[in-house]
Design an enzyme around this catalytic site. Sequence first.
Site, PDB file in Angstrom:
ATOM      1  N   ASP A   1      22.692  33.852  -0.355  1.00 20.63           N
ATOM      2  CA  ASP A   1      21.369  33.739   0.268  1.00 20.63           C
ATOM      3  C   ASP A   1      21.267  34.489   1.590  1.00 20.63           C
ATOM      4  O   ASP A   1      20.507  34.106   2.482  1.00 20.63           O
ATOM      5  CB  ASP A   1      20.989  32.254   0.488  1.00 20.63           C
ATOM      6  CG  ASP A   1      21.054  31.469  -0.803  1.00 20.63           C
ATOM      7  OD1 ASP A   1      20.754  32.039  -1.860  1.00 20.63           O
ATOM      8  OD2 ASP A   1      21.414  30.274  -0.745  1.00 20.63           O
TER       9      ASP A   1
ATOM     10  N   HIS B   1      16.933  35.349  -5.632  1.00 19.85           N
ATOM     11  CA  HIS B   1      16.722  36.431  -4.673  1.00 19.85           C
ATOM     12  C   HIS B   1      15.229  36.547  -4.398  1.00 19.85           C
ATOM     13  O   HIS B   1      14.455  36.869  -5.288  1.00 19.85           O
ATOM     14  CB  HIS B   1      17.292  37.745  -5.226  1.00 19.85           C
ATOM     15  CG  HIS B   1      18.767  37.685  -5.497  1.00 19.85           C
ATOM     16  ND1 HIS B   1      19.455  38.682  -6.126  1.00 19.85           N
ATOM     17  CD2 HIS B   1      19.701  36.745  -5.185  1.00 19.85           C
ATOM     18  CE1 HIS B   1      20.743  38.353  -6.220  1.00 19.85           C
ATOM     19  NE2 HIS B   1      20.902  37.178  -5.655  1.00 19.85           N
TER      20      HIS B   1
ATOM     21  N   GLN C   1      25.432  36.076  -5.703  1.00 19.67           N
ATOM     22  CA  GLN C   1      26.317  35.172  -4.975  1.00 19.67           C
ATOM     23  C   GLN C   1      26.901  35.961  -3.783  1.00 19.67           C
ATOM     24  O   GLN C   1      26.227  36.843  -3.280  1.00 19.67           O
ATOM     25  CB  GLN C   1      27.431  34.612  -5.877  1.00 19.67           C
ATOM     26  CG  GLN C   1      26.953  33.606  -6.924  1.00 19.67           C
ATOM     27  CD  GLN C   1      26.080  34.190  -8.002  1.00 19.67           C
ATOM     28  OE1 GLN C   1      26.469  35.073  -8.744  1.00 19.67           O
ATOM     29  NE2 GLN C   1      24.876  33.684  -8.111  1.00 19.67           N
TER      30      GLN C   1
HETATM   31  P1  GDP Z   1      19.626  36.397  -1.472  1.00 20.78           P
HETATM   32  O1  GDP Z   1      20.048  35.381  -2.474  1.00 20.78           O
HETATM   33  O2  GDP Z   1      20.780  36.991  -0.719  1.00 20.78           O
HETATM   34  O3  GDP Z   1      18.738  37.459  -2.043  1.00 20.78           O
HETATM   35  O4  GDP Z   1      18.763  35.611  -0.387  1.00 20.78           O
HETATM   36  P2  GDP Z   1      17.628  34.502  -0.703  1.00 20.78           P
HETATM   37  O5  GDP Z   1      16.425  35.180  -1.179  1.00 20.78           O
HETATM   38  O6  GDP Z   1      18.176  33.387  -1.514  1.00 20.78           O
HETATM   39  O7  GDP Z   1      17.424  33.885   0.741  1.00 20.78           O
HETATM   40  C1  GDP Z   1      17.049  34.675   1.812  1.00 20.78           C
HETATM   41  C2  GDP Z   1      15.714  34.137   2.356  1.00 20.78           C
HETATM   42  O8  GDP Z   1      15.503  34.690   3.633  1.00 20.78           O
HETATM   43  C3  GDP Z   1      14.524  34.556   1.522  1.00 20.78           C
HETATM   44  O9  GDP Z   1      13.539  33.555   1.598  1.00 20.78           O
HETATM   45  C4  GDP Z   1      14.028  35.823   2.205  1.00 20.78           C
HETATM   46  O10 GDP Z   1      12.636  36.040   2.034  1.00 20.78           O
HETATM   47  C5  GDP Z   1      14.325  35.488   3.634  1.00 20.78           C
HETATM   48  N1  GDP Z   1      14.657  36.648   4.467  1.00 20.78           N
HETATM   49  C6  GDP Z   1      15.380  37.756   4.151  1.00 20.78           C
HETATM   50  N2  GDP Z   1      15.528  38.541   5.239  1.00 20.78           N
HETATM   51  C7  GDP Z   1      14.877  37.923   6.237  1.00 20.78           C
HETATM   52  C8  GDP Z   1      14.686  38.234   7.628  1.00 20.78           C
HETATM   53  O11 GDP Z   1      15.177  39.234   8.163  1.00 20.78           O
HETATM   54  N3  GDP Z   1      13.977  37.321   8.359  1.00 20.78           N
HETATM   55  C9  GDP Z   1      13.445  36.177   7.823  1.00 20.78           C
HETATM   56  N4  GDP Z   1      12.778  35.360   8.603  1.00 20.78           N
HETATM   57  N5  GDP Z   1      13.607  35.872   6.523  1.00 20.78           N
HETATM   58  C10 GDP Z   1      14.321  36.729   5.759  1.00 20.78           C
HETATM   59  P1  IMO Z   2      22.531  34.149  -4.439  1.00 22.72           P
HETATM   60  O1  IMO Z   2      22.734  35.313  -5.359  1.00 22.72           O
HETATM   61  C1  IMO Z   2      24.005  30.443  -2.677  1.00 22.72           C
HETATM   62  C2  IMO Z   2      26.920  28.157  -5.003  1.00 22.72           C
HETATM   63  C3  IMO Z   2      26.407  26.797  -5.417  1.00 22.72           C
HETATM   64  C4  IMO Z   2      27.709  26.016  -5.415  1.00 22.72           C
HETATM   65  C5  IMO Z   2      28.708  27.039  -5.949  1.00 22.72           C
HETATM   66  C6  IMO Z   2      28.972  26.911  -7.453  1.00 22.72           C
HETATM   67  O2  IMO Z   2      21.130  33.650  -4.408  1.00 22.72           O
HETATM   68  O3  IMO Z   2      23.097  34.401  -3.092  1.00 22.72           O
HETATM   69  P2  IMO Z   2      27.527  27.564  -9.583  1.00 22.72           P
HETATM   70  O4  IMO Z   2      26.200  27.044 -10.049  1.00 22.72           O
HETATM   71  O5  IMO Z   2      27.559  29.032  -9.376  1.00 22.72           O
HETATM   72  O6  IMO Z   2      28.665  27.073 -10.427  1.00 22.72           O
HETATM   73  O7  IMO Z   2      27.733  26.858  -8.148  1.00 22.72           O
HETATM   74  O8  IMO Z   2      28.149  28.315  -5.691  1.00 22.72           O
HETATM   75  N1  IMO Z   2      26.043  29.295  -5.382  1.00 22.72           N
HETATM   76  C7  IMO Z   2      25.209  29.900  -4.535  1.00 22.72           C
HETATM   77  N2  IMO Z   2      24.884  29.620  -3.263  1.00 22.72           N
HETATM   78  N3  IMO Z   2      23.480  31.523  -3.273  1.00 22.72           N
HETATM   79  C8  IMO Z   2      23.804  31.831  -4.537  1.00 22.72           C
HETATM   80  O9  IMO Z   2      23.361  32.963  -5.152  1.00 22.72           O
HETATM   81  C9  IMO Z   2      24.681  30.993  -5.240  1.00 22.72           C
HETATM   82  N4  IMO Z   2      25.198  30.997  -6.488  1.00 22.72           N
HETATM   83  C10 IMO Z   2      26.042  29.957  -6.559  1.00 22.72           C
HETATM   84  O10 IMO Z   2      25.480  26.298  -4.495  1.00 22.72           O
HETATM   85  O11 IMO Z   2      28.083  25.705  -4.100  1.00 22.72           O
HETATM   86 MG    MG Z   3      19.702  33.375  -2.980  1.00 22.84          MG
END
Ligand code: GDP
Ligand code: IMO
Ligand code: MG
Length: 411
Positions: free
Chosen positions: A21, A49, A227
Amino acid sequence: MSPLAPSSGSVTAVIGAQWGDEGKGKLIDLLAEDYDVVARACGGANAGHTIVVGGKKHVFRLLPSGCLHTHAEIILGAGMVIHLPTLLEEIALLRDAGIDIVPRLRISCEAHILFEFHKEIDGVLEERRSKTGTDIGTTRRGIGPAYMDKAARMGIRMERLGHDISEELRKRAHDLQTCYGITLNAKRELKQLHEAAAILKDCVTDTIDLLHEHMQAGKRILIEGAQATLLDIDHGTYPYVTSSSTTIAGALQGLGIPPKVLGDVIGVAKAYCTRVGAGDFLTEVQGETAERLRERGGEYGSVTKRPRRCGWLHIPDLRRSAMINGFACWNITKLDVLDTETVIPVGTEEKNGKAVMKEFVGWKTATVGITAFDQLPKQAQELILFIAKETGIPVRYIGTGQGREEMIVRS
Ligand code: GDP
Ligand code: IMO
Ligand code: MG
């Protein structure tokens, strides 16, 4: 075209450096404009994502975050475990947004199908672990069980889509009952497969041949890591990890791309840190500070909606991730989330199992939407330069908001 546009034949990868994330999706969406192919390599719908374009939010689970760019070919690689109803849902959502992804979607015939029963096993295993307080806090999307089947050589791959797999499923029924107390609902599984085959059958192909043709033709390939490094099955905080190889090595393996063609690997890390699920988190904070980071950063799982655990950046984690992945540069994301902090602690080393913290003075002014480094407050610049110095890797991208344009790009 971005200021750092890739040359012909470039293979670039985006890999998370923390516990997921970090904002990988946003960077992929930004970069994808300049690539011909965007590929996911590993994992499944445990990924979430999020990207925000023109104020509209899109969440990608199985499809890469480059889908909004209508020129790009989209590949789901062999290392993935694919829950077909989730994929169909994503395709339908994109269609609602005016994008028909199917004609440019290619799915590896070697990728594994993740069934409903995998999700059920995930639940059963978590319940069992919770009795001894050792639950991982998985996303319950069936990821571990699907990879268990793959490693046990009893998985069913995408190449079987459109074929009758009732016999293969029948063979599983006994196991599911005796090992996990699960009654297999073969009818539901077959119905889902049938529905998916009707839409996706022509998308399934040998993506190795395809990718290699693309490479020979000088096409530019962007790999979206899912991840993150600290969740890697080998190099992460085991056993509190996912079940796939989430590093660059896993991404290349998952796509069948040889290391020698790889160009830049971009590491993505938040300016602070979060984690969903159980496991060590040395710089974790509790109480008001955690609440503030969680609310300002919107730190709730995009898949499970679980509140993410929040804490501070930990430089040793970034160094370790950089060692494993060979990052060419960083994308430090969510700098704007720290705008209201008076003091910003950063973990600089680990001593006796504890993080040694260095405190930075907060800038206490809005950085949201800033797109030039020299427009950042001095204290924010100092923090970024400190990360670069301590990791020995330049910070090329800095996130200053959720929106696609809210990014500083330094050449
Ligand atoms: P990913 O799994 O690595 O793609 O990340 P996620 O989408 O799960 O979580 C990142 C969150 O942060 C999302 O809600 C994005 O819209 C938000 N985000 C990404 N970059 C920025 C940033 O520079 N500033 C803020 N405020 N939010 C961001
Ligand atoms: P993105 O691509 C954050 C974490 C789960 C748990 C561990 C095992 O959005 O960054 P699983 O369901 O994979 O067996 O869970 O891994 N986990 C993530 N945490 N972002 C992810 O993906 C994750 N994918 C798995 O929360 O701790
Ligand atoms: Mg994510």
